[in-house]
Design a protein around this motif. Structure first.
Motif, PDB file in Angstrom:
ATOM      1  N   ASP A  82       0.847  -1.187   0.000  1.00 13.98           N
ATOM      2  CA  ASP A  82       0.000   0.000   0.000  1.00 13.98           C
ATOM      3  C   ASP A  82       0.885   1.239   0.000  1.00 13.98           C
ATOM      4  O   ASP A  82       1.437   1.619   1.028  1.00 13.98           O
ATOM      5  N   SER A  87      -0.328   4.173  -0.897  1.00 20.96           N
ATOM      6  CA  SER A  87      -1.272   5.294  -0.941  1.00 20.96           C
ATOM      7  C   SER A  87      -1.251   6.116   0.339  1.00 20.96           C
ATOM      8  O   SER A  87      -1.917   7.140   0.409  1.00 20.96           O
ATOM      9  N   ARG A 103      -4.627   7.062   1.859  1.00 21.82           N
ATOM     10  CA  ARG A 103      -5.591   7.755   1.011  1.00 21.82           C
ATOM     11  C   ARG A 103      -6.320   6.751   0.127  1.00 21.82           C
ATOM     12  O   ARG A 103      -5.944   5.583   0.036  1.00 21.82           O
ATOM     13  N   LYS A 104      -7.359   7.215  -0.535  1.00 14.97           N
ATOM     14  CA  LYS A 104      -8.122   6.346  -1.421  1.00 14.97           C
ATOM     15  C   LYS A 104      -7.242   5.901  -2.591  1.00 14.97           C
ATOM     16  O   LYS A 104      -6.578   6.717  -3.229  1.00 14.97           O
ATOM     17  N   SER A 105      -7.239   4.619  -2.859  1.00 16.57           N
ATOM     18  CA  SER A 105      -6.452   4.083  -3.964  1.00 16.57           C
ATOM     19  C   SER A 105      -7.141   4.417  -5.277  1.00 16.57           C
ATOM     20  O   SER A 105      -8.315   4.137  -5.470  1.00 16.57           O
ATOM     21  N   ARG A 106      -6.391   5.027  -6.182  1.00 15.05           N
ATOM     22  CA  ARG A 106      -6.928   5.371  -7.495  1.00 15.05           C
ATOM     23  C   ARG A 106      -6.291   4.550  -8.606  1.00 15.05           C
ATOM     24  O   ARG A 106      -6.780   4.543  -9.722  1.00 15.05           O
ATOM     25  N   SER A 134      -1.742   2.836  -5.311  1.00 13.55           N
ATOM     26  CA  SER A 134      -1.270   4.212  -5.360  1.00 13.55           C
ATOM     27  C   SER A 134      -2.457   5.157  -5.347  1.00 13.55           C
ATOM     28  O   SER A 134      -3.537   4.822  -5.834  1.00 13.55           O
ATOM     29  N   TYR A 135      -2.247   6.358  -4.807  1.00 10.32           N
ATOM     30  CA  TYR A 135      -3.318   7.339  -4.791  1.00 10.32           C
ATOM     31  C   TYR A 135      -3.363   8.137  -6.093  1.00 10.32           C
ATOM     32  O   TYR A 135      -4.312   8.872  -6.355  1.00 10.32           O
ATOM     33  N   GLN A 147      -3.777   8.844 -10.179  1.00  7.77           N
ATOM     34  CA  GLN A 147      -4.629   8.321 -11.237  1.00  7.77           C
ATOM     35  C   GLN A 147      -3.804   7.418 -12.162  1.00  7.77           C
ATOM     36  O   GLN A 147      -2.609   7.660 -12.367  1.00  7.77           O
TER      37      GLN A 147
END
Length: 88
Positions: free
Chosen positions: A43, A45, A48-51, A64-65, A67
């Motif tokens: 992880d 990220s 944070r929310k994984s994008r 990763s966070y 895009q």
């Protein structure tokens, strides 16, 4: 070896990345869950929310966070790569 920044200063070997995926689809969610159960999930990220979900040739799955488009652009742009200096 070329390193690619996947967020928060975390670097991955660019040659070992097999794919960059959006985490929204059910197969990618399943792949992430299986990697977590098998101890193969990383992880990056920082909570944070994984994008983006990156699949490595070793079977590791990296969250990763950033895009997926951002990571793909960094992989395609040689200026964003960091060349590791080989020591003798």
């Amino acid at each position: 070896m070329q390193l690619c920044n996947v967020g928060f200063g975390n670097m991955l070997n660019a040659q070992r990345i097999l794919g960059v995926f959006s985490p929204d689809s059910q197969p990618v969610k399943r792949m992430s869950q299986e990697a977590k159960a098998g101890g193969m999930l990383i992880d990056a990220s920082h909570g944070r929310k994984s994008r983006a979900v990156l699949l490595m040739d070793s079977g590791h799955v990296v969250l990763s966070y950033l895009q997926p488009e951002t990571i793909a652009a960094r992989l395609g742009n040689k200026d964003n790569m960091i060349e590791e200096v080989q020591s003798c």
